[in-house]
Design a protein around this motif. Sequence first.
Motif, short mmCIF file in Angstrom:
data_model
loop_
_atom_site.label_atom_id
_atom_site.label_comp_id
_atom_site.label_asym_id
_atom_site.label_seq_id
_atom_site.Cartn_x
_atom_site.Cartn_y
_atom_site.Cartn_z
N SER A 173 0.86 -1.09 0.06
CA SER A 173 -0.03 -0.11 0.10
C SER A 173 0.72 1.09 -0.09
CB SER A 173 -1.00 0.01 1.25
OG SER A 173 -1.82 -1.22 1.31
N THR A 174 2.14 1.10 0.44
CA THR A 174 2.90 2.38 0.60
C THR A 174 3.49 2.68 -0.65
OG1 THR A 174 3.58 1.90 2.82
CG2 THR A 174 5.09 3.20 1.85
N ALA A 175 3.68 1.51 -1.62
CA ALA A 175 4.23 1.73 -2.90
C ALA A 175 3.23 2.23 -3.70
CB ALA A 175 4.57 0.18 -3.40
N PHE A 176 2.06 1.88 -3.37
CA PHE A 176 0.71 2.29 -4.37
C PHE A 176 0.50 3.65 -3.93
CE2 PHE A 176 -3.84 2.47 -5.01
CZ PHE A 176 -3.89 2.37 -6.30
N CYS A 177 0.90 4.25 -2.63
CA CYS A 177 0.58 5.77 -2.33
C CYS A 177 1.58 6.32 -3.10
CB CYS A 177 1.09 5.80 -0.71
SG CYS A 177 0.88 7.32 -0.13
N LEU A 211 0.60 -0.71 -13.18
CA LEU A 211 0.96 -0.38 -11.90
C LEU A 211 -0.27 -0.89 -10.88
CD1 LEU A 211 4.12 1.85 -11.73
CD2 LEU A 211 3.98 -0.65 -12.00
N ALA A 212 -1.50 0.10 -11.13
CA ALA A 212 -2.65 -0.15 -10.32
C ALA A 212 -2.97 -1.58 -10.49
CB ALA A 212 -3.65 0.64 -10.71
N ALA A 213 -3.15 -2.27 -11.57
CA ALA A 213 -3.44 -3.80 -11.72
C ALA A 213 -2.59 -4.58 -10.91
CB ALA A 213 -3.52 -3.86 -13.26
N VAL A 214 -1.29 -4.13 -11.12
CA VAL A 214 -0.44 -5.00 -10.30
C VAL A 214 -0.49 -4.87 -8.92
CG1 VAL A 214 2.00 -5.43 -9.69
CG2 VAL A 214 1.46 -5.12 -12.21
#
Length: 409
Positions: free
Chosen positions: A231-235, A332-335
Amino acid sequence: MIGEQMTRRREPANDQPSETLSTEPAPTDWRRIALVYCCGVIAALSLGKLATVGPQMTADLGLSLSQLGWAISAVVGVSAAAGLPASLFIRRLGADRAFVAGLLMVSVAAALTAAATGLVTLISIRVFEGVGYLLVTIAGPTLIAHLAGERDRPTALAIWGTFVPVGIGVSTMAGGLLGPQLGWRGWLGVAAVLPLALTVLTWLWLRPNASRTPSGAFPRPGALAGPALLSTAFCVIALLTLSAMVLLPTFLADGRGQDAAGAGALTSVISLISVPGGLLAAMLLRRGLSPVLLAMSGALMIPAAWLTFVDDGSVAGSAIGAGVVSLENGILAAVVFAGLPLVVRSLDDLDVGNGLVAQLGSLGSLVGPPLFGLVAERLGWSALVWVFCAGVASGVGLLGYVLSRRRSG
């Protein structure tokens, strides 16, 4: 019924990655997955439906542009503040029941928004709508993970990752067409009917009263390490990519001499490239490509950022560079969504993992545009490129590390 499927596929939590827990292949219910996805798209109308009728609303309700901006961002603000608490609520209520409740809240809020009389009522309704949207966005991928077989799960979750840009695109197009004809209240009334109809269909087809999450206990702290890092990476990724899209019209106008209308239209088209990016990721995952390799493709955003914001570039070059950033945003969102089952100890912890993804992703979306705008204003566009590239290196690197660590663990 979905309750029976969720009960049949649950396994007790242990210290092994979730991909090793399933021993019997389960069929994928693509029809119900499609229904859940459509519901997510309709819920995502909440993010863009006010922007298309903003001038009408400000004139009718006596709002300033800043006040309208607060009303628009209130939905994302709820997710940024309450993603994890909402996931714990969903654990007790059950993902299927929470999903239906969220759809109903979105529908009621849209109808109430059409009757808003001022800023206070508008903000209050939007916060209520934000809670419903949050329930849908957390419970939706949890349901999809249980409706999909183990082989199809990454593909189904990767497709779910496109629901936000699709929803915003639909709301922008429909609002632009219906707003001038029906007025802003009429358009919002139409936007209330869609989630209400899907609420009824979902209640009848998914039978949410048939199941409950068996345990509302909070996961062990160690079980949240993987989802927290993911989640941090996604942020970081959401902060970077959304900021680039938000600032692109201003840069095209100031740095490339593009007229405001043309810059806005070009940016809208570029933003939609994230949808085929997500679908491309789903297809590649379906064919067996490693999520780690897909995550590493995000490094392409570094040269794309230079091409987009270089001082002596062209409109075409900026459009190509921004298109690559948008494409990678979808990938990246899909990943992230496809990789979440790989970093939880058990599928029963997916709701909490989704809550973290929703909260930190929304936090990045809120913080990014004003932060990057401040950098561009104080230090110039060239400084923004350096910050963007450093962020890509950290966010993509962390995403690849988390996925590779859990897959090899």
